[in-house]
Design an enzyme around this catalytic site. Structure first.
Site, PDB file in Angstrom:
ATOM      1  N   HIS A 358       8.101  -1.799  20.455  1.00 42.32           N
ATOM      2  CA  HIS A 358       6.930  -1.461  21.264  1.00 42.32           C
ATOM      3  C   HIS A 358       6.618   0.031  21.185  1.00 42.32           C
ATOM      4  CE1 HIS A 358       3.928  -2.370  24.234  1.00 42.32           C
ATOM      5  NE2 HIS A 358       4.371  -1.420  25.025  1.00 42.32           N
ATOM      6  N   GLU A 599       1.523 -16.449  18.514  1.00 38.16           N
ATOM      7  CA  GLU A 599       2.634 -15.560  18.172  1.00 38.16           C
ATOM      8  C   GLU A 599       3.900 -16.309  17.776  1.00 38.16           C
ATOM      9  OE1 GLU A 599       2.636 -11.955  21.055  1.00 38.16           O
ATOM     10  OE2 GLU A 599       1.908 -13.651  22.235  1.00 38.16           O
ATOM     11  N   ASP A 623       4.963 -10.461  16.460  1.00 39.04           N
ATOM     12  CA  ASP A 623       5.896 -11.482  16.930  1.00 39.04           C
ATOM     13  C   ASP A 623       5.888 -12.706  16.022  1.00 39.04           C
ATOM     14  OD1 ASP A 623       7.394 -10.536  19.075  1.00 39.04           O
ATOM     15  OD2 ASP A 623       5.747 -10.795  20.482  1.00 39.04           O
ATOM     16  N   CYS A 670      -4.604  -9.097  16.009  1.00 33.72           N
ATOM     17  CA  CYS A 670      -4.392  -7.828  16.710  1.00 33.72           C
ATOM     18  C   CYS A 670      -3.001  -7.263  16.480  1.00 33.72           C
ATOM     19  CB  CYS A 670      -4.658  -7.983  18.215  1.00 33.72           C
ATOM     20  SG  CYS A 670      -3.569  -9.158  19.032  1.00 33.72           S
TER      21      CYS A 670
END
Length: 756
Positions: A358, A599, A623, A670
């Site tokens: 992240h 995902e 993911d 995205c």
């Protein structure tokens, strides 16, 4: 031998330097295997193998005897990367005699490679005068010792111990590229409070004041422990109360305080002096043969952390951020980034994590060159040192020389010129040269993202990470606090759409006030699973989003980590409930479009059914790649297995867009894949309607898309889809970009290691 192995490992763990480790290994292995020689050969800068330690050969040969790869039996072990077990070494055609070693007396030979992350670091050898083959148990023991030694040697090589780190030459460390670009600046080490392993090296200006400060901190912890023991006295039995007495005993131990005092008197700051002494004691206890005493290591560590928390209360506030700050830490967090004054953060280096952690994603969105997974970096001792961060190759250089600085300064300036040159297309549409239109949106989370996105001509927001405002607080934000943050985003981009993902925590995104402790967090309680289990959190967030959109009506809501239809239906029910509540309260709200993120593999195979129930589909490629390849994207050990252009990933991406379009539903992507210029061409050819990425890559992607026709992109996709692995696909894409004159959009020409 199992007991011998455990004992040797404990002794190695307690050693303070590489030289001691090697001496322990050769002495203890020789004894454990009841043989006459044990030696360690280590790879040097030229790729040859030098005798670095021995017990049994002539000591004068250490550092003098060197064999090239495939030279002699040692070189053969390194070249073959497997053990060689001989009863008569001299009769082997590869045998090479070195008079200075005195090894002519020994016939039996067993050598095993020392391998770390697929690289041969050295060779561990035992020899014996008698002509015999070492048995299977002995061979297995030596292989196990080699594996234990590999990590220690790799760390020593990375930290420069094997290359005379005290010299003026730059020391290079390798990690994983987290965010592309180059940064040159001064290192600032940050660490969580009370982490004994991450205390930055620091000195003190006034020794007397530092000693008094240390004494006050010890006294404060002593009082805390007394109070805690008294408050729990009636709840604990006699054996459990002994722990508090043990803590007080350690705090009153004059030898412990004296060790710290001595280090402070030498000029060290109290937190660093304390951490060094405590970690030495932890090592000592951990190496003890008695199981009960070994367990006391955890008590020493716990007490050490308590005292360290006091010592750091004032020192943590004294961090000074230079104009070009390179933030370095074991595990960086968004709040650490937020502490650096605006405009002064030049680069990031994290010991943990990978390119899709992240923090790396946030760094890319902010355009900050970043290195992740620099596991061998001795980060606690780098504070204030000059550093170069090469976010293209994943390299960190400490104390760079003038030639190195000039090379990277040239790349830095070239990057700035490239960005400046792309400004001319920021207001032009993102379409192929034969007018196939693709929308370019951005992923945001911080206010800095928003301003940069608008500057680069973003047409909307494909992912607004609502967890960022949650992560920057020490409690859940109220509905009104959320509304104000969301309103700011919606107003900034109006009338363009803003896609807000509902709270996505768990996995590698944790909230300090809402900890989720799990054995396997990526397969656990995360994303929509958390918020559906806590409808009060979900409803409050949705209400804040809807209220923020009043009069703007550019909101889109997106659900993360969807694995089945039921989750979508429950979420839809709660969103309609929040919508009805606000209408009853008099708010003029509109029902926004609702979408889901794909995902996980389960969602890939239900893409058609999901599309039939929502307004849009968005693919989270980070993911999805992780779950398809079974590779933890935060684990630097398997970072080289995380291939977002793996054939399986590309086939899944093509299936998703085909299934969604069959239901008349638009599809966006995205994940970070959308911001890679080469991958973006493949996504355009697949038919993706929207590419959403970090703002720093937006103009690069637009430039590449505008330089080709849709037919050229589709031809490239067809060629790529026929290839068997990610390596072949990457080579194919690089060749195509070179042929089209677009290779600078991938990365600068970095030359080789000899030049940089």
């Amino acid at each position: 031998m199992l007991n011998d192995l455990r004992s040797i490992v404990q002794e190695v763990y307690a050693a303070t330097d590489l030289s001691s480790v090697l001496e322990i290994i050769v002495r203890r292995v020789k004894s454990a295997m009841n043989t006459e020689v044990c030696s360690v050969y280590l790879r040097n800068e030229t790729g040859a193998y030098t005798l670095m330690a021995t017990d049994g050969l002539n000591r004068e040969a250490v550092g003098r005897v060197t064999l090239a790869k495939n030279e002699g039996l040692v070189g053969l072990v390194a070249a073959r990367e497997e053990p060689i077990n001989l009863d008569d070494a001299e009769s082997h055609p590869k045998y090479q005699y070195f008079a200075e070693t005195g090894e002519e007396r020994f016939s039996a030979f067993l050598g095993t490679p020392i391998i770390h992350q697929r690289q041969v670091m050295g060779v561990l050898v035992v020899q014996q005068a008698a002509k015999r083959r070492f048995d299977e148990g002995e061979e297995a023991f030596l292989i196990t010792m080699s594996a234990q030694l590999a990590g220690v040697i790799a760390h020593a090589e990375a930290t420069g111990t094997l290359r005379a780190m005290g010299s003026k030459s730059a020391v290079r460390f390798n990690g994983v590229p987290g965010a592309s670009g180059v940064a040159i600046g001064e290192c600032v080490v940050v660490s969580p409070v009370a982490d004994l392993n991450a205390v930055p090296y620091a000195t003190c200006d006034n020794i007397e004041e530092e000693l008094a400060f240390f004494s006050r901190s010890l006294a404060a912890v002593r009082e805390d422990v007394k109070r805690l023991g008294q408050s729990l006295e009636n709840l604990l039995n006699k054996e459990e109360r002994v722990l508090f007495d043990a803590y007080l005993g350690m705090l009153d131990d004059t030898s412990l305080a004296r060790e710290v005092t001595e280090k402070i008197s030498m000029g060290l700051a109290a937190p660093y002096a304390w951490s060094e002494v405590i970690l030495d004691h932890v090592k000592t206890f951990s190496a003890m043969p008695d199981a009960y005493l070994r367990e006391r290591a955890s008590d020493v560590r716990d007490l050490g952390s308590r005292v360290l928390a006091y010592l750091q209360e004032t020192t943590q506030k004294e961090l000074v951020y230079p104009e070009k700050t390179i933030l370095v830490g074991e595990d960086l967090t968004p709040s650490m980034l937020a502490e650096v004054p605006v405009g002064q953060l030049a680069g990031l280096v994290s010991v943990r994590g990978s390119s899709n952690s992240h923090i790396a994603i946030l760094a890319r969105s902010m355009g900050i060159p970043t290195i992740m997974g620099a596991v061998d970096l001795p980060f606690t001792k780098l504070n204030g040192r000059e550093m170069v961060v090469d976010g293209y190759r994943g390299s960190v250089y400490i104390d760079p020389g003038e030639a190195l600085l000039q090379s990277y300064q040239a790349i830095l300036e070239e990057d700035l010129q490239l960005v400046a040159g792309l400004q001319s297309i920021k207001n032009l549409p993102c379409e192929t040269s034969d007018h196939h239109r693709v929308a370019l949106w951005v992923n945001t989370g911080l206010l800095a993202d928003t301003m940069l996105s608008i500057e680069r001509g973003a047409e909307g927001v494909g992912l607004y990470r609502t967890e960022v405002p949650f992560m920057l607080r020490d409690r859940f934000p109220s509905e009104e606090e959320q509304r104000l943050v969301y309103r700011e985003q919606l107003e900034a981009f109006a009338p363009h759409p803003v896609t807000m993902r509902t709270l996505d925590v768990g996995g590698d995104k944790s909230l300090p006030y809402f900890p989720i402790e799990e054995e396997n967090p990526f397969l656990g309680w995360r994303g929509i699973r958390v918020t559906l289990d806590h409808p009060e959190i979900f409803l409050g967030q949705v209400r804040a989003m809807l209220k923020a959109s009043v009069g703007l009506d550019n909101l889109r809501i997106m659900l993360p980590m969807i694995t089945n239809i039921a989750e979508v239906e429950i979420a839809q029910m709660l969103i309609h409930r929040a919508y009805d509540e606000l209408l009853e309260e008099g708010y003029d709200v509109q029902m926004p479009p609702l979408g889901v993120m794909i995902e996980v593999p389960a969602a890939v195979y239900q893409a058609k059914e999901l599309a039939a129930r929502v307004d849009f589909i968005s693919v989270g490629s980070n993911d999805l790649t992780q779950y398809l390849l079974a590779v933890d994207r935060n684990n630097p050990r398997v970072a080289d297995l995380y291939h977002s252009l793996h054939p399986a990933v590309l086939r899944a991406l093509r299936k998703i867009v085909k299934d969604a379009h069959s239901q008349g539903v638009p599809v966006s992507i995205c994940g970070e894949l959308a911001g890679e210029p080469a991958a973006a061409l493949l996504l355009v050819a697949m038919g993706y309607d929207v590419l959403s990425m970090n703002a720093t890559n937006l103009l690069k992607v637009k430039s590449v898309v505008r330089a080709v026709t849709l037919e050229q992109a589709e031809t490239l996709l067809a060629e790529v889809m026929s290839l068997p692995d990610a390596e072949s696909i990457n080579r194919c894409l690089e060749a195509a970009f070179r042929h089209a004159g677009l290779n600078r959009m991938l990365r600068p020409d970095l030359g080789d290691d000899a030049n940089i």
